[in-house]
Design an enzyme around this catalytic site. Sequence first.
Site, PDB file in Angstrom:
ATOM      1  CB  CYS A   1      -0.910  -0.039   1.234  1.00  0.00           C
ATOM      2  SG  CYS A   1      -1.917   1.435   1.436  1.00  0.00           S
TER       3      CYS A   1
ATOM      4  CB  CYS B   1      -0.430   2.310   4.102  1.00  0.00           C
ATOM      5  SG  CYS B   1      -2.002   1.749   3.450  1.00  0.00           S
ATOM      6  CG  ASP B   2       3.271   0.831   4.431  1.00  0.00           C
ATOM      7  OD1 ASP B   2       2.741   1.347   5.433  1.00  0.00           O
ATOM      8  OD2 ASP B   2       3.141  -0.370   4.132  1.00  0.00           O
TER       9      ASP B   2
END
Length: 312
Positions: free
Chosen positions: A137, A140-141
């Site tokens: 992701c 997300c990261d």
Amino acid sequence: MDTVTHVHDVAIIGGGPAGYSAAIYAARASLDVVVIEQGMPGGQIATTETIENYPGIEQISGFEFGQNLQDHAASVGVECAYGVVSAITRCEDGSFIVEADPGSYAVRAVIVATGAKPRHIGFEGEERFAGRGVSYCATCDGMFYRGKDVFVIGGGTAACEEALYLSRIARSVTMVVRRDVFRAPKGVVDRMLAADNIEVRFETSITAVDGENAISSITFRDNRTSEEHIEEFPEGSVGIFVFAGTDPTVDLVRDFVDLGDDRGVVTDEDMATRTPGIFCAGDMRSKHLRQVITAAADGAIAGMSAYRYIVG
Ligand SMILES: Cc1cc2nc3c(=O)[nH]c(=O)nc-3n(C[C@H](O)[C@H](O)[C@H](O)COP(=O)(O)OP(=O)(O)OC[C@H]3O[C@@H](n4cnc5c(N)ncnc54)[C@H](O)[C@@H]3O)c2cc1C
């Protein structure tokens, strides 16, 4: 099936952000709610080290966030039960039996929030470094790779869009594409290729990653010749993003709902499915952005829709 002695208003299957948000909204509307979760509270997010993109919370560990969700739900009267749900049966009167191990629940409505799983591809070291060097992701990261070098595995639309997103954060992005073409619309590919820090390795696969505490070597295979070579990196200076698709967890509701092109559940904007009394929320839905905030929003809507369904 166990004997059911108590009828809940709503059973919520899945204790992730969608499930607990639905529970909090439904319980605060004075419904009698049970959340049935098969693992630890928080769902997928509980497995990630840090969340940095939930508005109002600058940084929190995934584990703590998951625990907070459950504690919040319990504080407003939600019954938080452990159980692996195996089936939902619709009774003649329109109510439902939710069969779980352990326990069975008679309910008036069901909110299914069973999430989704990013597809893993199975190279050596993938599971060992998942969440600490191997990610699924970019939203997300991505921030954890500011100024670093990242490899993006995949040749579809998601891979191209995420590579472009990462190119604005990372020092370099190398796309690793199994075949000799992209499987994304030309416009998406052209936009991605216009970034000056993205390069592409066609007909290449990653077959292994290794390192002590973080990735320090990657094995690449040339798919034309099957020859492999290893590249070394300073530990912690590289990341790998895998975009091989997402599998929404829809087995429990397959007979009650319609599925979209991404095999997620199609709902209306009230999270209702084609079966009255069954609502779906979160990553299991057919959608573009699978994040905590979108799951929580779905859950809130599903909780209130279940309330309206029950009180009429
Ligand atoms: C590694 C990683 C990092 C991420 N980082 C971020 C981030 O930083 N920010 C962000 O916004 N999003 C992030 N995400 C995405 C985010 O975690 C998801 O979008 C979100 O958790 C979806 O919530 P959900 O409630 O729909 O589903 P899930 O979180 O998947 O929860 C579903 C729950 O249902 C349970 N369940 C499934 N089937 C059954 C059954 N039969 N019986 C009982 N229980 C069942 C599962 O055990 C699970 O707990 C990340 C995801 C991953 C994998």
